[in-house]
Design a protein around this motif. Structure first.
Motif, PDB file in Angstrom:
ATOM      1  N   UNK A  40      -1.795 -18.872   0.068  1.00 52.59           N
ATOM      2  CA  UNK A  40      -0.885 -17.719   0.035  1.00 52.59           C
ATOM      3  C   UNK A  40      -0.198 -17.520   1.380  1.00 52.59           C
ATOM      4  N   UNK A  41      -0.971 -17.657   2.448  1.00 57.53           N
ATOM      5  CA  UNK A  41      -0.408 -17.486   3.793  1.00 57.53           C
ATOM      6  C   UNK A  41       0.668 -18.535   4.068  1.00 57.53           C
ATOM      7  N   UNK A  42       0.389 -19.779   3.704  1.00 54.01           N
ATOM      8  CA  UNK A  42       1.368 -20.843   3.937  1.00 54.01           C
ATOM      9  C   UNK A  42       2.589 -20.666   3.043  1.00 54.01           C
ATOM     10  N   UNK A  43       2.394 -20.217   1.817  1.00 54.00           N
ATOM     11  CA  UNK A  43       3.529 -19.960   0.920  1.00 54.00           C
ATOM     12  C   UNK A  43       4.439 -18.871   1.492  1.00 54.00           C
ATOM     13  N   UNK A  44       3.835 -17.868   2.141  1.00 52.26           N
ATOM     14  CA  UNK A  44       4.613 -16.771   2.716  1.00 52.26           C
ATOM     15  C   UNK A  44       5.310 -17.167   4.017  1.00 52.26           C
ATOM     16  N   UNK A  45       4.586 -17.894   4.879  1.00 49.44           N
ATOM     17  CA  UNK A  45       5.097 -18.164   6.226  1.00 49.44           C
ATOM     18  C   UNK A  45       5.734 -19.539   6.391  1.00 49.44           C
ATOM     19  N   UNK A  46       5.193 -20.548   5.697  1.00 51.83           N
ATOM     20  CA  UNK A  46       5.700 -21.916   5.854  1.00 51.83           C
ATOM     21  C   UNK A  46       5.867 -22.593   4.490  1.00 51.83           C
ATOM     22  N   UNK A  47       6.741 -22.104   3.646  1.00 58.60           N
ATOM     23  CA  UNK A  47       6.889 -22.714   2.321  1.00 58.60           C
ATOM     24  C   UNK A  47       7.250 -24.190   2.391  1.00 58.60           C
ATOM     25  N   UNK A  48       7.836 -24.613   3.520  1.00 56.20           N
ATOM     26  CA  UNK A  48       8.187 -26.034   3.667  1.00 56.20           C
ATOM     27  C   UNK A  48       6.959 -26.928   3.780  1.00 56.20           C
ATOM     28  N   UNK A  49       5.779 -26.322   4.061  1.00 57.46           N
ATOM     29  CA  UNK A  49       4.538 -27.103   4.164  1.00 57.46           C
ATOM     30  C   UNK A  49       3.753 -27.141   2.855  1.00 57.46           C
ATOM     31  N   UNK A  50       4.218 -26.460   1.829  1.00 57.21           N
ATOM     32  CA  UNK A  50       3.442 -26.320   0.589  1.00 57.21           C
ATOM     33  C   UNK A  50       3.114 -27.670  -0.047  1.00 57.21           C
ATOM     34  N   UNK A  51       4.017 -28.631   0.098  1.00 59.32           N
ATOM     35  CA  UNK A  51       3.775 -29.955  -0.502  1.00 59.32           C
ATOM     36  C   UNK A  51       2.654 -30.715   0.205  1.00 59.32           C
ATOM     37  N   UNK A  52       2.277 -30.263   1.408  1.00 58.18           N
ATOM     38  CA  UNK A  52       1.200 -30.921   2.155  1.00 58.18           C
ATOM     39  C   UNK A  52      -0.186 -30.421   1.753  1.00 58.18           C
ATOM     40  N   UNK A  53      -0.250 -29.292   1.037  1.00 54.92           N
ATOM     41  CA  UNK A  53      -1.535 -28.648   0.784  1.00 54.92           C
ATOM     42  C   UNK A  53      -2.396 -29.424  -0.191  1.00 54.92           C
ATOM     43  N   UNK A  54      -3.669 -29.504   0.143  1.00 52.52           N
ATOM     44  CA  UNK A  54      -4.682 -30.092  -0.742  1.00 52.52           C
ATOM     45  C   UNK A  54      -5.815 -29.079  -0.858  1.00 52.52           C
ATOM     46  N   UNK A  55      -6.060 -28.597  -2.049  1.00 52.92           N
ATOM     47  CA  UNK A  55      -7.111 -27.581  -2.267  1.00 52.92           C
ATOM     48  C   UNK A  55      -8.481 -28.227  -2.212  1.00 52.92           C
ATOM     49  N   UNK A  56      -9.373 -27.680  -1.401  1.00 53.98           N
ATOM     50  CA  UNK A  56     -10.744 -28.176  -1.305  1.00 53.98           C
ATOM     51  C   UNK A  56     -11.712 -27.004  -1.452  1.00 53.98           C
ATOM     52  N   UNK A  57     -12.987 -27.325  -1.518  1.00 58.87           N
ATOM     53  CA  UNK A  57     -14.061 -26.341  -1.441  1.00 58.87           C
ATOM     54  C   UNK A  57     -14.972 -26.721  -0.283  1.00 58.87           C
ATOM     55  N   UNK A  58     -15.906 -25.842   0.038  1.00 58.89           N
ATOM     56  CA  UNK A  58     -16.840 -26.136   1.135  1.00 58.89           C
ATOM     57  C   UNK A  58     -17.715 -27.336   0.762  1.00 58.89           C
ATOM     58  N   UNK A  59     -17.713 -28.393   1.566  1.00 58.16           N
ATOM     59  CA  UNK A  59     -18.509 -29.584   1.248  1.00 58.16           C
ATOM     60  C   UNK A  59     -19.984 -29.412   1.624  1.00 58.16           C
ATOM     61  N   UNK A  60     -20.634 -28.498   0.954  1.00 57.09           N
ATOM     62  CA  UNK A  60     -22.005 -28.132   1.325  1.00 57.09           C
ATOM     63  C   UNK A  60     -23.044 -28.521   0.280  1.00 57.09           C
ATOM     64  N   UNK A  61     -22.602 -29.044  -0.840  1.00 52.23           N
ATOM     65  CA  UNK A  61     -23.543 -29.330  -1.922  1.00 52.23           C
ATOM     66  C   UNK A  61     -24.147 -30.717  -1.746  1.00 52.23           C
ATOM     67  N   UNK A  62     -25.319 -30.751  -1.118  1.00 54.76           N
ATOM     68  CA  UNK A  62     -26.098 -31.978  -1.007  1.00 54.76           C
ATOM     69  C   UNK A  62     -27.521 -31.665  -1.458  1.00 54.76           C
ATOM     70  N   UNK A  63     -28.262 -32.704  -1.793  1.00 55.08           N
ATOM     71  CA  UNK A  63     -29.632 -32.511  -2.276  1.00 55.08           C
ATOM     72  C   UNK A  63     -30.544 -32.158  -1.102  1.00 55.08           C
TER      73      UNK A  63
END
Length: 418
Positions: free
Chosen positions: A206-229
């Protein structure tokens, strides 16, 4: 592939972002040449530390502020005299004072000393990396990587953005100061992120869409990589009591434990539930006031070393999670907890807590909302503990439910950015 990660705290005492980076490093180290740049957390750390037999190295950086802070914390922890501890307290207060003074006097929140320390470490590497992955916070890591990219065009920068910078609720003490310097901090973000090939993010869209819409194509949605055994690291102990454990940071404004303690104290005030509630918190002395006069079964302790935390959490009957008062970031602790397959009680201060959906999906999850009545929350906790305090979920089941939380997902994104 030569990959450099930049992070704040790392081994031997990583904070949440450091643990995320460490999990990704573990997933990639066997096939890539890995270096981690991290802020030295103790005064005696060597500048370069190779992890023998692990296939990567850590380069520790220092700033005047970080050295003062590290020395002060060391005096507080290991000082044998009252004088030594007093010097530690004074040093810690001085470090906080100079940080606040810098923030007040500077045009933006970026620490130039930290940027320069990271940049100097990058420039001193034996060969240019193919990819730099700066993890935020601190955002100075992204700025330093961008500065390096200006000199070495062949290096790709792929930020891993966890916490906000211009939109942060914690950098400035006063909301007015945040508002006054907001545009200057946005300019820092724009300059740094313009060099990125891709931008991995959790709550920045949301912040990038508001402030830097030109960067939106660079975005990759991730989650916290914390799920290990995490069961593989647990030395099991046996107890007849129900042990409830919280491990993580507290904050009077963002993550205040007062209402959580109030609910738990009433819910556990019964002979049917023989329980112990343990809070493992950094700088625990700051939060002793919340436990004063409480049932002695409620204990607050200093955070244990990372090497010991698996045994503490793995031997709990139920793990406690406390949501933030704000929604600019998701509490990552729940995904670390899920790696143990144990029951999780999540205390949500607001209905739109970003962690709510995942706790609802987790089979041994229970949500306690601050907006609900005290009596209904107490009943809910008692029923949940009586039904689930001896329960566990297989790690494979959790992975099937939350595949996006695996460090391998982020490893694949980084590999695709070479």
């Amino acid at each position: 592939m030569n990959i450099v990660f930049i992070v704040d705290s790392y081994l031997p005492a990583p904070a949440a972002v450091g643990v995320c980076v460490m999990n990704v490093v573990e997933a990639m180290k066997s096939e890539h040449d890995i270096t981690v740049l991290a802020l030295a957390s103790t005064p005696g750390m060597k500048d370069v530390h190779s992890i023998e037999g692990e296939g990567y190295r850590i380069v520790y950086v220092k700033t005047p502020e970080s050295v003062l802070r590290a020395r002060s914390i060391e005096r507080l922890r290991s000082g044998t005299s009252e004088c030594s501890k007093l010097l530690g307290s004074i040093g810690l207060l001085s470090a906080r004072f100079w940080r606040q003074l810098r923030l007040v006097c500077s045009e933006n929140a970026c620490d130039p000393n930290l940027v320069e320390a990271y940049y100097k470490a990058l420039s001193g590497l034996p060969e240019a990396p193919n990819v730099i992955v700066p993890a935020c916070m601190p955002f100075e890591s992204v700025v330093a990587a961008s500065k390096y990219k200006d000199q070495i065009a062949s290096t790709n920068v792929v930020p891993m953005l966890f916490d906000q910078f211009a939109d942060s609720s914690t950098i400035y003490r006063l909301h007015l100061e945040k508002r006054v310097k907001y545009r200057a901090n946005v300019d820092v973000e724009r300059e740094a992120l313009s060099r990125a090939k891709s931008i991995m993010q959790i709550t920045w869209s949301d912040h990038i869409a508001d402030e830097f819409p030109e960067f939106s194509s660079k975005l990759v949605r991730i989650e916290h990589p914390l799920l290990i055994n995490r069961r593989a690291f647990v030395q099991k102990k046996h107890s007849r009591d129900i042990t409830m454990v919280y491990a993580g940071a507290l904050d009077r404004d963002i993550r205040n434990p007062a209402w959580v303690i109030e609910v738990l104290e009433k819910a556990l005030n019964t002979e049917d539930l023989k329980s112990i509630v343990e809070f493992y918190v950094p700088s625990s002395q700051k939060y002793l006031c919340y436990f004063k006069g409480k049932n002695p079964r409620f204990q607050i302790k200093e955070a244990v070393p990372y090497s010991e935390i698996s045994t503490v959490l793995g031997n709990a009957s139920c793990l406690l999670s406390i949501g933030n008062q704000t929604i600019d970031q998701k509490v990552s602790k729940i995904y670390e907890y899920m790696g143990y397959g144990l029951p999780i009680l999540h205390f949500a201060a607001r209905l739109d807590d970003p962690a709510v959906q995942d706790i609802e999906k987790y089979p041994l999850g229970c949500l306690i909302f601050k907006t609900d009545s005290l009596d209904s929350n107490c009943d809910k906790i008692r029923i949940f503990l009586e039904a689930n305090s001896d329960s566990e979920i297989e790690y494979e089941t959790v992975c099937d439910l939350f595949p996006e939380e695996s460090p391998k997902m982020i490893a694949q994104i980084i590999e695709g950015c070479a």
